[in-house]
Design a protein around this motif. Structure first.
Motif, PDB file in Angstrom:
ATOM      1  N   ARG A 147      -4.710  -8.186  -5.975  1.00 11.32           N
ATOM      2  CA  ARG A 147      -5.852  -7.618  -6.697  1.00 11.32           C
ATOM      3  C   ARG A 147      -6.546  -6.534  -5.870  1.00 11.32           C
ATOM      4  O   ARG A 147      -6.821  -5.435  -6.367  1.00 11.32           O
ATOM      5  N   GLU A 148      -6.832  -6.849  -4.623  1.00 10.27           N
ATOM      6  CA  GLU A 148      -7.535  -5.900  -3.766  1.00 10.27           C
ATOM      7  C   GLU A 148      -6.696  -4.648  -3.528  1.00 10.27           C
ATOM      8  O   GLU A 148      -7.217  -3.528  -3.554  1.00 10.27           O
ATOM      9  N   ARG A 149      -5.395  -4.826  -3.309  1.00 10.90           N
ATOM     10  CA  ARG A 149      -4.531  -3.680  -3.078  1.00 10.90           C
ATOM     11  C   ARG A 149      -4.437  -2.800  -4.311  1.00 10.90           C
ATOM     12  O   ARG A 149      -4.423  -1.561  -4.212  1.00 10.90           O
ATOM     13  N   ALA A 150      -4.379  -3.417  -5.496  1.00 13.77           N
ATOM     14  CA  ALA A 150      -4.346  -2.651  -6.744  1.00 13.77           C
ATOM     15  C   ALA A 150      -5.602  -1.802  -6.877  1.00 13.77           C
ATOM     16  O   ALA A 150      -5.537  -0.606  -7.200  1.00 13.77           O
ATOM     17  N   ALA A 187      -5.657   1.161  -4.634  1.00 12.84           N
ATOM     18  CA  ALA A 187      -4.673   2.175  -5.005  1.00 12.84           C
ATOM     19  C   ALA A 187      -5.006   2.854  -6.335  1.00 12.84           C
ATOM     20  O   ALA A 187      -4.267   3.722  -6.789  1.00 12.84           O
ATOM     21  N   GLY A 188      -6.112   2.458  -6.960  1.00  9.84           N
ATOM     22  CA  GLY A 188      -6.466   3.038  -8.250  1.00  9.84           C
ATOM     23  C   GLY A 188      -5.655   2.485  -9.396  1.00  9.84           C
ATOM     24  O   GLY A 188      -5.567   3.090 -10.462  1.00  9.84           O
ATOM     25  N   ALA A 189      -5.029   1.328  -9.180  1.00 11.60           N
ATOM     26  CA  ALA A 189      -4.256   0.670 -10.235  1.00 11.60           C
ATOM     27  C   ALA A 189      -5.087  -0.454 -10.846  1.00 11.60           C
ATOM     28  O   ALA A 189      -6.153  -0.811 -10.335  1.00 11.60           O
ATOM     29  N   ASP A 190      -4.586  -1.011 -11.945  1.00 17.33           N
ATOM     30  CA  ASP A 190      -5.235  -2.154 -12.582  1.00 17.33           C
ATOM     31  C   ASP A 190      -4.536  -3.435 -12.160  1.00 17.33           C
ATOM     32  O   ASP A 190      -3.319  -3.443 -11.922  1.00 17.33           O
ATOM     33  N   TYR A 191      -5.290  -4.522 -12.089  1.00 16.21           N
ATOM     34  CA  TYR A 191      -4.717  -5.817 -11.739  1.00 16.21           C
ATOM     35  C   TYR A 191      -4.642  -6.689 -12.981  1.00 16.21           C
ATOM     36  O   TYR A 191      -5.597  -6.759 -13.769  1.00 16.21           O
ATOM     37  N   ALA A 208       0.840  -1.204   0.000  1.00 15.65           N
ATOM     38  CA  ALA A 208       0.000   0.000   0.000  1.00 15.65           C
ATOM     39  C   ALA A 208       0.875   1.254   0.000  1.00 15.65           C
ATOM     40  O   ALA A 208       0.640   2.203  -0.766  1.00 15.65           O
ATOM     41  N   GLN A 209       1.893   1.252   0.832  1.00 11.55           N
ATOM     42  CA  GLN A 209       2.807   2.396   0.897  1.00 11.55           C
ATOM     43  C   GLN A 209       3.602   2.527  -0.402  1.00 11.55           C
ATOM     44  O   GLN A 209       3.820   3.645  -0.895  1.00 11.55           O
TER      45      GLN A 209
END
Length: 316
Positions: A253-256, A259-263, A196-197
């Motif tokens: 997947r959940e962290r992506a 964070a507004g990223a794609d998995y 996350a960081q």
């Protein structure tokens, strides 16, 4: 009254236009028909780097990057010039190595995030397995499986295939699960916090980039049979390790998403192509590789499959 209505409508319209402008300007809102291009920076561990897959290149040599790993294949497909592609992935990397230099037996890899800038437009990140010690976990489970085989051999077993007959046989799992607490699951939770960081720092350093978190392909099958010869694992431990990988991918997947990223899902297209599959179709080599690749790592076919999954997610 009419003046107030007009003013309210004008204000609402202005807000709507402003909101639209903000949404359109977000780097993570490009239509799928317009995939991101370079500059492209690839971050990751050995599953990204492609150790022992020819040809090995890049600096430092200890990172064991292949020019046929998935980032290189993606860059070629996107038609990026060499100046717009940087692969800083490194075998053995953990999330901590994104922000700190990583020592290898053949040189030091700079902090991977140092490759990012406000010019960067595409980032792939494949990492997390080393944070939970998956490689050492597999080795420990293999040792447990071999020991279990030796003990069971006293009861009349003839070869490793016989271990598959007992689906509840999980000597390695017993090492990591105690009183309902799963040590590997706890490691995944810790890796989640670190990631996350790291993703927040990626966004800070490369605010205009589309970011893709790349999951891990199927390393072991979901069933508990057929892995005796290839991996030396007790049947129950095959299921345990498979479940831990699923949990790791679920976290990624959940962290992506948070964070507004794609998995990028590399697991689904690799089902049936794990280390215990036939050598003609597998993406992951077993303990004793039969194709140029590191033990229990993607071969060239696997890197191509991962590249295809990335390109599909990019819309390329």
């Amino acid at each position: 009254m009419k003046t107030s209505v007009r003013a309210a409508l004008a204000g609402a319209l202005a807000c709507g236009v402003l909101t639209t402008a903000i949404v359109v300007g977000r780097p993570d809102d490009h239509p799928e028909s317009d995939p991101p291009s370079g500059p492209y920076v690839a971050l990751g561990d050995s599953y990204t780097a492609g150790p022992e897959i020819p040809g090995q290149n890049g600096s430092p040599a200890g990172c064991e990057r292949s020019d046929r790993n998935y980032p290189a294949l993606v860059a070629r497909r996107l038609g990026l010039p060499a100046a717009d592609f940087r692969d800083v992935s490194c075998s053995g990397a953990t999330v901590a190595d994104l922000t700190a230099a990583q020592s290898t037996d053949r040189g030091t890899n700079p902090a991977q995030l140092s490759a990012l800038s406000d010019r960067t437009r595409l980032v792939t990140l494949g990492m997390g397995g080393n944070d939970i010690g998956f490689a050492s976990l597999v080795k420990t489970c293999v040792k447990s499986g071999v020991l279990n085989f030796a003990l069971n051999g006293l009861k009349g077993l003839k070869d490793l295939k016989d271990l598959d007959a007992d689906s509840g046989d999980a000597p390695c799992k017993d090492r990591y699960v105690s009183d309902g607490a799963d040590e590997v699951e706890q490691r995944i939770e810790t890796a989640d916090e670190r990631l996350a960081q790291a993703l927040a720092e990626v966004r800070r350093r490369a605010p205009e980039a589309r970011v893709y978190v790349v999951g891990y392909p199927a390393i072991l099958p979901s069933h508990t049979t057929g892995c005796g010869d290839a991996m030396g694992l007790a049947a129950g431990d095959v299921a345990y390790l498979h479940d831990k990988e699923q949990q790791l991918n679920g976290m990624l997947r959940e962290r992506a998403e948070k964070a507004g990223a794609d998995y990028v899902d590399t697991y689904t297209p690799s089902v049936g192509r794990d280390a215990c599959a036939d050598r003609q179709v597998r993406w992951i080599e077993p303990l004793v590789p039969l194709a140029p690749a590191a033990s229990v790592h993607p071969n060239e076919r696997g890197e191509q499959g991962m590249a295809d999954a990335v390109l599909k997610t990019l819309g390329a």
